[in-house]
Each structure stands twice: as structure tokens, then as C-alpha cells.
Scaffold this motif. Structure first.
Motif, PDB file in Angstrom:
ATOM      1  N   VAL A 136      -2.925  -2.598  12.248  1.00 47.46           N
ATOM      2  CA  VAL A 136      -3.906  -3.652  12.511  1.00 47.46           C
ATOM      3  C   VAL A 136      -4.549  -4.038  11.183  1.00 47.46           C
ATOM      4  O   VAL A 136      -4.743  -3.185  10.308  1.00 47.46           O
ATOM      5  N   SER A 137      -4.859  -5.309  11.030  1.00 48.73           N
ATOM      6  CA  SER A 137      -5.465  -5.805   9.789  1.00 48.73           C
ATOM      7  C   SER A 137      -6.775  -6.515  10.101  1.00 48.73           C
ATOM      8  O   SER A 137      -6.904  -7.172  11.134  1.00 48.73           O
ATOM      9  N   PHE A 138      -7.721  -6.363   9.185  1.00 46.79           N
ATOM     10  CA  PHE A 138      -8.980  -7.107   9.299  1.00 46.79           C
ATOM     11  C   PHE A 138      -9.433  -7.494   7.896  1.00 46.79           C
ATOM     12  O   PHE A 138      -9.001  -6.914   6.895  1.00 46.79           O
ATOM     13  N   THR A 139     -10.314  -8.487   7.833  1.00 48.09           N
ATOM     14  CA  THR A 139     -10.793  -8.991   6.546  1.00 48.09           C
ATOM     15  C   THR A 139     -12.161  -8.425   6.212  1.00 48.09           C
ATOM     16  O   THR A 139     -13.089  -8.483   7.025  1.00 48.09           O
ATOM     17  N   SER A 176      -7.956  -7.969   2.496  1.00 47.30           N
ATOM     18  CA  SER A 176      -7.330  -7.674   3.776  1.00 47.30           C
ATOM     19  C   SER A 176      -7.062  -6.178   3.830  1.00 47.30           C
ATOM     20  O   SER A 176      -6.381  -5.629   2.961  1.00 47.30           O
ATOM     21  N   ILE A 177      -7.631  -5.505   4.816  1.00 43.67           N
ATOM     22  CA  ILE A 177      -7.470  -4.061   4.957  1.00 43.67           C
ATOM     23  C   ILE A 177      -6.541  -3.775   6.124  1.00 43.67           C
ATOM     24  O   ILE A 177      -6.732  -4.298   7.232  1.00 43.67           O
ATOM     25  N   ASN A 178      -5.524  -2.974   5.870  1.00 43.01           N
ATOM     26  CA  ASN A 178      -4.515  -2.650   6.872  1.00 43.01           C
ATOM     27  C   ASN A 178      -4.639  -1.187   7.277  1.00 43.01           C
ATOM     28  O   ASN A 178      -4.689  -0.302   6.416  1.00 43.01           O
ATOM     29  N   VAL A 179      -4.671  -0.948   8.578  1.00 41.25           N
ATOM     30  CA  VAL A 179      -4.803   0.410   9.116  1.00 41.25           C
ATOM     31  C   VAL A 179      -3.620   0.661  10.038  1.00 41.25           C
ATOM     32  O   VAL A 179      -3.416  -0.066  11.010  1.00 41.25           O
ATOM     33  N   THR A 180      -2.853   1.708   9.746  1.00 41.07           N
ATOM     34  CA  THR A 180      -1.673   2.040  10.556  1.00 41.07           C
ATOM     35  C   THR A 180      -1.869   3.382  11.253  1.00 41.07           C
ATOM     36  O   THR A 180      -2.254   4.371  10.612  1.00 41.07           O
ATOM     37  N   ASN A 181      -1.614   3.403  12.544  1.00 39.86           N
ATOM     38  CA  ASN A 181      -1.625   4.642  13.314  1.00 39.86           C
ATOM     39  C   ASN A 181      -0.243   5.283  13.168  1.00 39.86           C
ATOM     40  O   ASN A 181       0.746   4.765  13.688  1.00 39.86           O
TER      41      ASN A 181
END
Length: 200
Positions: A136-139, A176-181
């Protein structure tokens, strides 16, 4: 002509020298610099435990000042204020942000953008579900970020340690920050991401 410290009156006296100059000046006590203004500047040396040498580079600039052994760098080599939130701890040998850390909490869901104008801080993500092997990505909107900057990201608290991979891409005024499970199951955790901006 050279100069020599006169301990009786506390002044520097002009004296003759063979070639009109001295290779060194020995002083006992503090040196007070006075340009005729309201205030003076005193150069003070703490009693050393061994012979010390301060070497100046072959360059023009301003010496950075540090408030105490663990204080704030107040001026950079261009003579401009370097930012009151920078600190250097000479005991620990660490350098970084001494103040200015901010916090923000993500609303609605994990892709909702957040705004935090700080050089470093904590982002508490929304606790919505994130499926296994999903990114998921968020700004992050942040006026301190330039397009060439680097962001250091860490999962510092909340949620399951070792279950997430973080990375970021900087832009002018945002990232842009990307978080991967990376776990084998869905996770509904409000993890806290610590970040710091590195200028490059």
C-alpha cells in the motif's frame, strides 16, 4: 613588529622581532575581542590535559559553533544559520536532529495521505487490513523534502515486528511511502513509522 601578551595589564604589546613577525604567540588567560560595540567576544580555553593544536584549513569560511559538549550547531561554513534542530554529541559521537520531531496519525485507511512539516517524526498508520504480500502507498506531504532527498524509514512500534518492508520516493515537498506486508496472512495493525530526511 610582533605582539606579546603583557600579563601585568592584560594587553597585547607591540614588540620588535627580527623579521617583523612572529611564528607563534603564547598567551596566558582569555582573549577578549572588542570592536567598539556594546558587547565583546571572549576566546576562552578550558585547561587541557595534554598539548592541543587547532588547525585551520586553507579556505575562507565561518567556524561552526556548538553549544556545549552536546549542543546545537548554530552556524555552517557559509556563515548562515544551520538550523537549531541539528545537534552533535561529542561524548557519544552522534550527529542528528536534536529537536523538531513531529507526529501525525493517518485517517480513514492505509492509503490516506498525511501532512507533517518536520525533518523527522513518527507516522501512525491506520489500522485497516493489509493482505499478505500486498503493498500500500500513501503520500507524506512535507515542505522539508526536496526531490533529491533520501528518507530513512523504520517500523518503530505497533504491530508485528519483521512483517513489513518500507521504502520511499522523494519529490518536491512530498514523498510516496510504500508499505508491504511480507507475512503469510492479512494484518490489521496501526504500525508506527519513524522517518528522517537526509539531504543529498
Amino acid at each position: 613588529m610582533g605582539v606579546k601578551f603583557n600579563p601585568f595589564i592584560g594587553n597585547l604589546d607591540l614588540v620588535d622581532s627580527p623579521n617583523g613577525e612572529f611564528d607563534s604567540i603564547d598567551l596566558s588567560g582569555d582573549i577578549t575581542l572588542d570592536d567598539g560595540g556594546t558587547y565583546t567576544t571572549t576566546v576562552q580555553v578550558v585547561t587541557p590535559t595534554a598539548n592541543r593544536t587547532i588547525s585551520f584549513p586553507d579556505a575562507t569560511g565561518t567556524v561552526a559553533l556548538v553549544a556545549g559538549s552536546s549542543g546545537q550547531v548554530t552556524y555552517n561554513n557559509a556563515g548562515a544559520q544551520a538550523g537549531g534542530n541539528l545537534s552533535y554529541d561529542t561524548t557519544a559521537g552522534t550527529f542528528g536532529y536534536g529537536s523538531g520531531r513531529g507526529t501525525v496519525t493517518q485517517a480513514t485507511n492505509k492509503s490516506t495521505g498525511v501532512t507533517l512539516d518536520a525533518p523527522c517524526g513518527d507516522i501512525t498508520m491506520n489500522g485497516a487490513a493489509l493482505s499478505a504480500d500486498t503493498t500500500v502507498s500513501f503520500t507524506l506531504t512535507n515542505s522539508s523534502i526536496a526531490a533529491t532527498d533520501l528518507l530513512v524509514l523504520n517500523h518503530i512500534s505497533g504491530g508485528t515486528a519483521g512483517s513489513y518492508v518500507l521504502n520511499a520516493q522523494a519529490a518536491a515537498g512530498s514523498a510516496s511511502i510504500n508499505v508491504t506486508n511480507i507475512s503469510t496472512g492479512s494484518l490489521s495493525e496501526a504500525i508506527v513509522i519513524g522517518f528522517a530526511i537526509i539531504k543529498s
